[in-house]
Design an enzyme around this catalytic site. Structure first.
Site, PDB file in Angstrom:
ATOM      1  N   ASN A   9       6.555  -3.675   8.347  1.00  0.00           N
ATOM      2  CA  ASN A   9       6.922  -4.064   6.944  1.00  0.00           C
ATOM      3  C   ASN A   9       7.986  -5.174   6.931  1.00  0.00           C
ATOM      4  O   ASN A   9       9.158  -5.056   7.545  1.00  0.00           O
ATOM      5  CB  ASN A   9       7.442  -2.908   6.509  1.00  0.00           C
ATOM      6  CG  ASN A   9       8.439  -3.171   5.160  1.00  0.00           C
ATOM      7  OD1 ASN A   9       7.981  -4.169   4.433  1.00  0.00           O
ATOM      8  ND2 ASN A   9       9.028  -2.123   4.608  1.00  0.00           N
ATOM      9  N   LYS A  11       9.447  -6.826   4.688  1.00  0.00           N
ATOM     10  CA  LYS A  11      10.440  -6.558   3.873  1.00  0.00           C
ATOM     11  C   LYS A  11      10.762  -8.226   3.220  1.00  0.00           C
ATOM     12  O   LYS A  11       9.815  -8.843   3.127  1.00  0.00           O
ATOM     13  CB  LYS A  11      11.847  -6.025   4.271  1.00  0.00           C
ATOM     14  CG  LYS A  11      11.548  -4.909   5.002  1.00  0.00           C
ATOM     15  CD  LYS A  11      12.856  -3.985   5.386  1.00  0.00           C
ATOM     16  CE  LYS A  11      12.746  -2.879   6.135  1.00  0.00           C
ATOM     17  NZ  LYS A  11      13.724  -2.010   6.201  1.00  0.00           N
ATOM     18  N   HIS A  94       8.277   3.202  -0.626  1.00  0.00           N
ATOM     19  CA  HIS A  94       9.215   2.922   0.451  1.00  0.00           C
ATOM     20  C   HIS A  94      10.643   3.458  -0.051  1.00  0.00           C
ATOM     21  O   HIS A  94      10.968   3.497  -1.146  1.00  0.00           O
ATOM     22  CB  HIS A  94       9.084   1.526   0.762  1.00  0.00           C
ATOM     23  CG  HIS A  94       9.917   1.222   2.084  1.00  0.00           C
ATOM     24  ND1 HIS A  94      11.456   0.871   2.041  1.00  0.00           N
ATOM     25  CD2 HIS A  94       9.720   0.884   3.364  1.00  0.00           C
ATOM     26  CE1 HIS A  94      11.707   0.793   3.296  1.00  0.00           C
ATOM     27  NE2 HIS A  94      10.784   0.850   4.091  1.00  0.00           N
ATOM     28  N   GLU A  96      13.492   1.913   0.072  1.00  0.00           N
ATOM     29  CA  GLU A  96      14.189   1.007  -0.652  1.00  0.00           C
ATOM     30  C   GLU A  96      13.607   1.040  -1.775  1.00  0.00           C
ATOM     31  O   GLU A  96      14.675   0.729  -2.733  1.00  0.00           O
ATOM     32  CB  GLU A  96      14.268  -0.260   0.351  1.00  0.00           C
ATOM     33  CG  GLU A  96      14.829  -0.317   1.505  1.00  0.00           C
ATOM     34  CD  GLU A  96      14.114  -1.076   2.645  1.00  0.00           C
ATOM     35  OE1 GLU A  96      13.565  -2.046   2.635  1.00  0.00           O
ATOM     36  OE2 GLU A  96      14.712  -0.723   3.923  1.00  0.00           O
ATOM     37  N   GLU A 166       9.444   8.560   7.121  1.00  0.00           N
ATOM     38  CA  GLU A 166      10.700   7.518   7.359  1.00  0.00           C
ATOM     39  C   GLU A 166      12.015   8.066   6.868  1.00  0.00           C
ATOM     40  O   GLU A 166      12.292   7.974   5.748  1.00  0.00           O
ATOM     41  CB  GLU A 166      10.486   6.380   6.524  1.00  0.00           C
ATOM     42  CG  GLU A 166       9.237   5.635   7.030  1.00  0.00           C
ATOM     43  CD  GLU A 166       9.333   4.166   6.841  1.00  0.00           C
ATOM     44  OE1 GLU A 166       9.425   3.307   7.684  1.00  0.00           O
ATOM     45  OE2 GLU A 166       9.634   3.666   5.545  1.00  0.00           O
ATOM     46  N   GLY A 172      16.655   0.901   9.430  1.00  0.00           N
ATOM     47  CA  GLY A 172      17.430  -0.313   9.529  1.00  0.00           C
ATOM     48  C   GLY A 172      18.928  -0.071  10.098  1.00  0.00           C
ATOM     49  O   GLY A 172      19.654  -0.988   9.971  1.00  0.00           O
ATOM     50  N   SER A 212      13.867   2.641  12.751  1.00  0.00           N
ATOM     51  CA  SER A 212      14.480   1.749  13.905  1.00  0.00           C
ATOM     52  C   SER A 212      13.578   1.992  15.295  1.00  0.00           C
ATOM     53  O   SER A 212      14.161   2.358  16.341  1.00  0.00           O
ATOM     54  CB  SER A 212      15.809   2.452  14.173  1.00  0.00           C
ATOM     55  OG  SER A 212      16.687   1.938  13.182  1.00  0.00           O
TER      56      SER A 212
END
Ligand code: PEP
Length: 249
Positions: A9, A11, A94, A96, A166, A172, A212
């Site tokens: 991904n 991003k 996702h 985010e 996730e 991140g 991560s």
């Protein structure tokens, strides 16, 4: 036997020249391993990246989509548009998008249905916040996300869905879930799929871990029995790092 699936991904990173360079580097580095690989650039770079990897085993995914086919939805992109440029996958839900951009389970369910109807394979993301894990709510959160996200989706369609577990606190942050934490959440996810569908669907659905993942922690995570691949953010932006993860799978 579930084939491992590693997706990157990217991003909101890279300009088009850098995206083309990265895709070219991956295409050249990828051997003939029996593994599925996909990369997910921004909408702006999808076509350029698809042109680079065309004819290679690398699939390409979008990072988001809208559930309507066309119309007055300024700024959005439809599944029909993704299909039109030969996009293979789309990341849906996702963290985010859930937590920064306010996407809810019902919207995610509509997007998954639209993707399946339009023949683009969804990578359906689920995962708990740190405070939810600390309050021992991980299983409850995952169950709600899975049940609502997959509402009215048939057992047959499940063959085209990848689930990505996730944990939000690991995305991140450099704080990767331990192999035991990942395995427990993946096993719970598979049990939930079994309860919603049947043994066969649960045995066949691929569940990626994301949060991560790096070359040096990929091997232990990916050797867990219910971890079928990885959704990789930061480490998918460098050929050596992404290949290091692929090679560990
Ligand atoms: C992600 O964006 O899905 C992700 C897992 O990011 P990172 O690997 O950087 O934690």
């Amino acid at each position: 036997m579930r084939k491992k699936f590693i997706a990157g991904n990217w991003k909101m990173n890279l300009n088009t020249a850098d995206a083309v360079t990265l895709a070219t580097g991956l295409k050249n580095a990828l051997g003939t391993a029996d593994i599925d690989v996909a990369i997910c650039p921004t909408m702006v770079q999808l076509t350029s990246v698809i042109n680079v990897v065309n004819g290679s085993p690398i699939g390409v995914g979008a990072q988001n989509v809208y559930f309507e086919n066309n119309g007055a939805f300024t700024g959005e992109t439809s599944i029909a548009m993704l299909k039109d440029i030969a996009c293979d996958y789309v990341i849906i839900g996702h963290s985010e998008r859930r937590h920064v951009l306010g996407e809810c389970n019902e919207t995610i369910n509509k997007k998954i249905k639209a993707a399946l109807a339009g023949d683009v394979k969804p990578i359906f993301c689920i995962g708990e916040l740190l405070e939810e894990r600390e309050a021992a709510q991980t299983d409850a959160v995952l169950k709600t996300q899975i049940t609502k996200g997959l509402k009215d989706i048939s057992a047959e369609d499940m063959a085209n869905i990848t689930i990505a577990y996730e944990p939000v606190w690991a995305i991140g942050t450099g704080k990767v879930a331990s192999p035991e934490q990942a395995q427990a959440a993946h096993a719970f996810t598979r049990e939930t799929i079994k309860a919603l569908y049947n043994d066969t669907v649960a045995a066949n659905v691929r569940i990626q871990y994301g949060g991560s993942v790096k070359p040096d922690n990929a091997a232990t995570l990916l050797s867990q029995p219910d971890v079928d691949g990885a959704l990789v953010g930061g480490a998918s932006l460098k050929v050596e790092d992404f290949m290091g993860i692929i090679n560990n799978a």
